[in-house]
Design a protein around this motif. Structure first.
Motif, short mmCIF file in Angstrom:
data_model
loop_
_atom_site.label_atom_id
_atom_site.label_comp_id
_atom_site.label_asym_id
_atom_site.label_seq_id
_atom_site.Cartn_x
_atom_site.Cartn_y
_atom_site.Cartn_z
N PRO A 83 1.23 -1.14 -0.23
CA PRO A 83 -0.32 -0.13 0.41
C PRO A 83 0.68 1.03 0.14
N GLU A 84 0.69 2.56 -0.82
CA GLU A 84 1.15 3.92 -0.59
C GLU A 84 1.21 4.27 -0.13
N TRP A 85 2.46 4.63 1.36
CA TRP A 85 2.82 4.18 2.25
C TRP A 85 2.06 5.83 2.99
N TRP A 86 2.01 6.95 1.68
CA TRP A 86 1.63 8.61 2.14
C TRP A 86 -0.11 8.29 2.75
N SER A 87 -0.98 7.13 1.89
CA SER A 87 -2.06 6.77 2.61
C SER A 87 -2.34 6.56 3.67
N ARG A 88 -1.89 5.70 4.18
CA ARG A 88 -1.81 5.37 5.71
C ARG A 88 -1.33 6.13 6.93
N PRO A 89 -1.84 6.01 8.15
CA PRO A 89 -1.30 6.10 9.14
C PRO A 89 -0.33 6.01 9.82
N GLU A 90 0.31 7.01 10.21
CA GLU A 90 2.24 6.83 10.33
C GLU A 90 1.96 5.57 11.06
N ALA A 91 1.39 5.72 11.80
CA ALA A 91 2.14 4.79 13.74
C ALA A 91 1.41 3.29 13.03
N ASP A 92 0.29 3.60 11.50
CA ASP A 92 0.21 1.75 11.33
C ASP A 92 1.52 1.73 10.00
N ARG A 93 2.27 2.45 9.17
CA ARG A 93 3.12 2.63 8.58
C ARG A 93 4.37 1.88 9.19
N ILE A 94 5.09 2.87 10.41
CA ILE A 94 5.67 1.93 11.76
C ILE A 94 5.71 0.58 12.10
N ALA A 95 4.62 0.30 12.53
CA ALA A 95 3.95 -1.00 13.37
C ALA A 95 3.84 -1.68 12.08
N ASP A 96 4.20 -1.51 10.79
CA ASP A 96 4.27 -2.50 9.87
C ASP A 96 5.98 -3.24 9.27
N ALA A 97 6.09 -2.24 9.63
CA ALA A 97 7.88 -1.75 9.03
C ALA A 97 8.96 -2.72 10.59
N ARG A 98 8.30 -2.46 11.79
CA ARG A 98 8.78 -3.23 12.16
C ARG A 98 7.91 -4.94 12.95
N ARG A 99 6.87 -4.92 12.04
CA ARG A 99 6.67 -6.82 11.95
C ARG A 99 7.67 -6.94 10.64
N ALA A 100 7.49 -6.37 9.45
CA ALA A 100 9.00 -6.60 8.81
C ALA A 100 9.89 -7.18 9.20
N LEU A 101 10.34 -6.09 9.83
CA LEU A 101 11.72 -6.33 10.42
C LEU A 101 12.13 -7.51 11.58
N ALA A 102 10.83 -7.54 11.89
CA ALA A 102 10.98 -8.63 12.76
C ALA A 102 10.63 -10.67 12.50
N ASP A 103 10.18 -10.72 11.37
CA ASP A 103 9.69 -11.59 10.68
C ASP A 103 11.16 -11.53 9.35
N LEU A 104 11.42 -10.39 9.01
CA LEU A 104 13.20 -10.99 8.72
C LEU A 104 13.81 -11.02 9.39
N ASP A 105 14.07 -10.90 10.84
CA ASP A 105 14.85 -10.60 11.98
C ASP A 105 14.79 -12.66 12.04
N ALA A 106 13.79 -13.06 12.46
CA ALA A 106 12.79 -14.79 12.69
C ALA A 106 13.72 -15.38 11.27
N LEU A 107 13.91 -15.19 10.09
CA LEU A 107 14.55 -15.48 9.09
C LEU A 107 15.91 -16.37 9.48
N ASP A 108 16.72 -15.43 10.20
CA ASP A 108 18.21 -15.12 10.72
C ASP A 108 17.91 -16.37 11.67
N ALA A 109 16.63 -16.13 12.21
CA ALA A 109 17.07 -17.01 13.41
C ALA A 109 17.13 -18.73 13.40
N ASP A 110 16.28 -18.71 12.19
CA ASP A 110 15.95 -19.76 11.24
C ASP A 110 17.13 -20.82 10.88
N SER A 111 18.04 -19.61 10.42
CA SER A 111 18.91 -20.28 8.99
C SER A 111 19.99 -21.55 10.34
N PRO A 112 20.90 -21.68 9.60
CA PRO A 112 21.89 -22.68 9.81
C PRO A 112 23.51 -22.06 10.58
#
Length: 103
Positions: free
Chosen positions: A74-103
């Motif tokens: 979704p276009e970031w400029w059309s969404r509430p800032e708090a939602d965008r930041i929360a989505d970014a933090r969730r994406a980062l957590a998902d990416l960090d979890a990929l690293d944790a699951d790697s051998p």
């Protein structure tokens, strides 16, 4: 106040790209860019090796990072800032979890 459309995109070699969401905290954006860079390198290595599974995993990483940065989805400029930041933090957590699951 809404940003002008030129503030949402930049152009490289005639192709328009969406800018990173400027509201993201720098430490979150930097971590997402780091994941994106590693994902881009992994795409290159997977293509060279002809490894389709590794290529799919690297592209998945890139997609998560790009969504977190606001460069896809979704276009970031059309969404509430708090939602965008929360989505970014969730994406980062998902990416960090990929690293944790790697051998």
């Amino acid at each position: 106040m809404t940003a002008e459309p030129d503030d949402h995109f930049f152009v490289v070699d005639g192709r328009r790209w969406r800018r990173t969401d400027p509201a993201l905290p720098e430490e979150v954006a930097a971590a997402l860019r780091s994941h994106l860079g590693r994902g881009r390198n992994a795409v290159k290595r997977a293509k060279q090796a002809g490894d389709e599974d590794a290529l799919a995993a690297a592209r998945h990483r890139n997609g998560l990072a790009k969504h977190g940065l606001g460069e896809r989805g979704p276009e970031w400029w059309s969404r509430p800032e708090a939602d965008r930041i929360a989505d970014a933090r969730r994406a980062l957590a998902d990416l960090d979890a990929l690293d944790a699951d790697s051998p």
